[in-house]
Design an enzyme around this catalytic site. Sequence first.
Site, PDB file in Angstrom:
ATOM      1  N   LYS A  91       0.865  -1.176   0.000  1.00  0.00           N
ATOM      2  CA  LYS A  91       0.000   0.000   0.000  1.00  0.00           C
ATOM      3  C   LYS A  91       0.905   1.231   0.000  1.00  0.00           C
ATOM      4  O   LYS A  91       2.038   1.165   0.489  1.00  0.00           O
ATOM      5  CB  LYS A  91      -0.850   0.005   1.278  1.00  0.00           C
ATOM      6  CG  LYS A  91      -2.086   0.849   1.196  1.00  0.00           C
ATOM      7  CD  LYS A  91      -3.271   0.073   0.669  1.00  0.00           C
ATOM      8  CE  LYS A  91      -4.497   0.945   0.505  1.00  0.00           C
ATOM      9  NZ  LYS A  91      -5.641   0.212  -0.041  1.00  0.00           N
TER      10      LYS A  91
ATOM     11  N   GLY B 146     -24.574   2.305   4.722  1.00  0.00           N
ATOM     12  CA  GLY B 146     -23.752   2.929   3.675  1.00  0.00           C
ATOM     13  C   GLY B 146     -24.143   2.413   2.306  1.00  0.00           C
ATOM     14  O   GLY B 146     -23.887   1.255   1.975  1.00  0.00           O
ATOM     15  N   VAL B 147     -24.795   3.286   1.516  1.00  0.00           N
ATOM     16  CA  VAL B 147     -25.190   2.862   0.171  1.00  0.00           C
ATOM     17  C   VAL B 147     -24.369   3.631  -0.858  1.00  0.00           C
ATOM     18  O   VAL B 147     -24.894   4.327  -1.720  1.00  0.00           O
ATOM     19  CB  VAL B 147     -26.717   2.999  -0.068  1.00  0.00           C
ATOM     20  CG1 VAL B 147     -27.451   1.854   0.584  1.00  0.00           C
ATOM     21  CG2 VAL B 147     -27.248   4.333   0.453  1.00  0.00           C
ATOM     22  N   GLY B 148     -23.060   3.514  -0.729  1.00  0.00           N
ATOM     23  CA  GLY B 148     -22.148   4.122  -1.695  1.00  0.00           C
ATOM     24  C   GLY B 148     -21.945   3.179  -2.858  1.00  0.00           C
ATOM     25  O   GLY B 148     -22.845   2.410  -3.222  1.00  0.00           O
TER      26      GLY B 148
ATOM     27  N   VAL C 274     -20.323   0.362  -3.291  1.00  0.00           N
ATOM     28  CA  VAL C 274     -20.536  -1.072  -3.061  1.00  0.00           C
ATOM     29  C   VAL C 274     -21.941  -1.329  -2.510  1.00  0.00           C
ATOM     30  O   VAL C 274     -22.662  -2.194  -3.001  1.00  0.00           O
ATOM     31  CB  VAL C 274     -19.476  -1.643  -2.089  1.00  0.00           C
ATOM     32  CG1 VAL C 274     -19.725  -3.121  -1.851  1.00  0.00           C
ATOM     33  CG2 VAL C 274     -18.069  -1.437  -2.639  1.00  0.00           C
TER      34      VAL C 274
HETATM   35  P1  NAD Z   1     -18.209   4.931  -0.878  1.00  0.00           P
HETATM   36  O1  NAD Z   1     -17.464   6.079  -0.325  1.00  0.00           O
HETATM   37  O2  NAD Z   1     -18.702   4.957  -2.263  1.00  0.00           O
HETATM   38  O3  NAD Z   1     -19.486   4.611   0.061  1.00  0.00           O
HETATM   39  C1  NAD Z   1     -19.512   4.761   1.440  1.00  0.00           C
HETATM   40  C2  NAD Z   1     -20.881   5.276   1.804  1.00  0.00           C
HETATM   41  O4  NAD Z   1     -20.991   5.322   3.224  1.00  0.00           O
HETATM   42  C3  NAD Z   1     -21.169   6.672   1.300  1.00  0.00           C
HETATM   43  O5  NAD Z   1     -22.415   6.705   0.631  1.00  0.00           O
HETATM   44  C4  NAD Z   1     -21.180   7.525   2.561  1.00  0.00           C
HETATM   45  O6  NAD Z   1     -22.066   8.625   2.467  1.00  0.00           O
HETATM   46  C5  NAD Z   1     -21.640   6.515   3.578  1.00  0.00           C
HETATM   47  N1  NAD Z   1     -21.312   6.842   4.968  1.00  0.00           N
HETATM   48  C6  NAD Z   1     -20.224   7.492   5.454  1.00  0.00           C
HETATM   49  N2  NAD Z   1     -20.294   7.592   6.785  1.00  0.00           N
HETATM   50  C7  NAD Z   1     -21.444   6.952   7.149  1.00  0.00           C
HETATM   51  C8  NAD Z   1     -22.055   6.698   8.395  1.00  0.00           C
HETATM   52  N3  NAD Z   1     -21.545   7.134   9.552  1.00  0.00           N
HETATM   53  N4  NAD Z   1     -23.233   6.001   8.418  1.00  0.00           N
HETATM   54  C9  NAD Z   1     -23.794   5.567   7.256  1.00  0.00           C
HETATM   55  N5  NAD Z   1     -23.240   5.795   6.050  1.00  0.00           N
HETATM   56  C10 NAD Z   1     -22.083   6.481   5.999  1.00  0.00           C
HETATM   57  O7  NAD Z   1     -17.279   3.662  -0.615  1.00  0.00           O
HETATM   58  P2  NAD Z   1     -17.410   2.215  -1.262  1.00  0.00           P
HETATM   59  O8  NAD Z   1     -16.488   2.115  -2.416  1.00  0.00           O
HETATM   60  O9  NAD Z   1     -18.857   1.869  -1.415  1.00  0.00           O
HETATM   61  O10 NAD Z   1     -16.784   1.319  -0.097  1.00  0.00           O
HETATM   62  C11 NAD Z   1     -17.533   1.028   1.072  1.00  0.00           C
HETATM   63  C12 NAD Z   1     -16.624   0.310   2.053  1.00  0.00           C
HETATM   64  O11 NAD Z   1     -16.134  -0.888   1.457  1.00  0.00           O
HETATM   65  C13 NAD Z   1     -15.375   1.117   2.446  1.00  0.00           C
HETATM   66  O12 NAD Z   1     -15.058   0.806   3.781  1.00  0.00           O
HETATM   67  C14 NAD Z   1     -14.298   0.571   1.525  1.00  0.00           C
HETATM   68  O13 NAD Z   1     -13.011   0.690   2.099  1.00  0.00           O
HETATM   69  C15 NAD Z   1     -14.713  -0.893   1.440  1.00  0.00           C
HETATM   70  N6  NAD Z   1     -14.253  -1.557   0.206  1.00  0.00           N
HETATM   71  C16 NAD Z   1     -14.604  -1.086  -1.012  1.00  0.00           C
HETATM   72  C17 NAD Z   1     -14.176  -1.735  -2.172  1.00  0.00           C
HETATM   73  C18 NAD Z   1     -14.572  -1.263  -3.537  1.00  0.00           C
HETATM   74  O14 NAD Z   1     -14.390  -2.011  -4.507  1.00  0.00           O
HETATM   75  N7  NAD Z   1     -15.136  -0.070  -3.680  1.00  0.00           N
HETATM   76  C19 NAD Z   1     -13.363  -2.870  -2.061  1.00  0.00           C
HETATM   77  C20 NAD Z   1     -13.030  -3.355  -0.791  1.00  0.00           C
HETATM   78  C21 NAD Z   1     -13.477  -2.683   0.346  1.00  0.00           C
END
Ligand code: NAD
Length: 367
Positions: free
Chosen positions: A92, A192-194, A196
């Site tokens: 990393k 968290g509906v980002g 993923v």
């Molecule tokens: P993202 O930033 O797109 O989504 C995260 C979501 O969580 C956002 O919508 C944000 O508004 C919301 N959020 C933040 N704080 C919050 C809280 N206190 N309560 C509720 N919601 C909250 O990120 P992502 O790419 O969807 O990743 C989500 C998680 O999965 C992260 O921890 C990331 O490290 C992990 N992850 C992601 C991937 C990937 O392929 N994107 C791979 C492995 C791990």
Amino acid sequence: MVETNVEEKVKSASIFSEVAEMGHEQVVFCHDEPTGLKAIIGIHNTVLGPALGGTRMWNYASEEEAVIDVLRLSRGMTYKAAISGLNLGGGKAVIIGDASKLKNEAFMRRFGKFVNSLNGKYITAEDVNMKTSDMEYIGMETKHVTGLPKDMGGSGDPSPVTAYGVYMGMKAAVNKKFGSDDLSGKKISVQGVGQVGMYLVDHLVKDGAKVYITDINEEKLRNISSKTGAEVVGMDDIYDLDVDVYAPCALGATLNDDSISRLKCQVVAGAANNQLQDEVRHGNMLMDKGIVYAPDFVINAGGIINISSELRGEYNKQQAYSWTEKIYDTCMSILNKSEKERIPSQESAMLLAEKRISDIGKVKLSF
Ligand code: NAD
């Protein structure tokens, strides 16, 4: 980004003792006066293959905080790659500073040169605060960069594949707890509906689950709720819901003394990294409560599996998805081992990853 007690630990110990404790092979400090670049590349373990892991830029409160972040993140990548059966090691990189002020073409290309100087021992990818254009600049100075957007010949956004892997891992954990992996009628909360979380909700709704969602972003919540029928709940209420499955898909450390005492679910399975605030204590607390925990680094590996497909030559989406599907079986064998040996599932997963590294390390000793 890191817990204060860990930062204190680094301050009081030498970097070498911390590196020795966590088992890193190499830590590279990169400095460039003209561009103001300060970066650290952590190479944890390369027994299985080159160390892969993204570059994140963060305005760390201190250099110690940056060091501990890169050490923990790179170690985590070793376990994720190993348990996923990939021939990759863990690495990393962190860049220290305010991304909105420091980044420019020269800055990113200088970082690319540092990555290149490691001759492929470390392969970088996109992480927090890095944009496609930054990756493009890094790629001008090194070929050891991956996970690029599709229009740059890469595998594109890994989130749908990550979500598919989380869905597979969740089904395995549900099977372990309830004796069937059928999600129809199951009550599932997604925090968290980002990127993923939103794809995960699609899978769950399609399977007939009753889905509850929460997020800090109200617009996202409204959109996803009207599209899928998922029910919106308050940010703090998520821990008290009477559900079968809780899926943390936002932040790390949401499994802690407070939340675990409140949880009513039977299964925890989500995408967020480092869900257990304390790997040992909270892994044990979940086990004692009878909650089946699908270890985060096992079931959120779809993204790295996707990238590894790109590294094997031309990106093959179908291959990436079928490899990701194996997360179901991997998760099941971890949960079985955990039950048989009466150890938390996180520990069971780590032991299996370490065994693979040790076994393959011995294979590599012969000609
Ligand atoms: P993202 O930033 O797109 O989504 C995260 C979501 O969580 C956002 O919508 C944000 O508004 C919301 N959020 C933040 N704080 C919050 C809280 N206190 N309560 C509720 N919601 C909250 O990120 P992502 O790419 O969807 O990743 C989500 C998680 O999965 C992260 O921890 C990331 O490290 C992990 N992850 C992601 C991937 C990937 O392929 N994107 C791979 C492995 C791990």
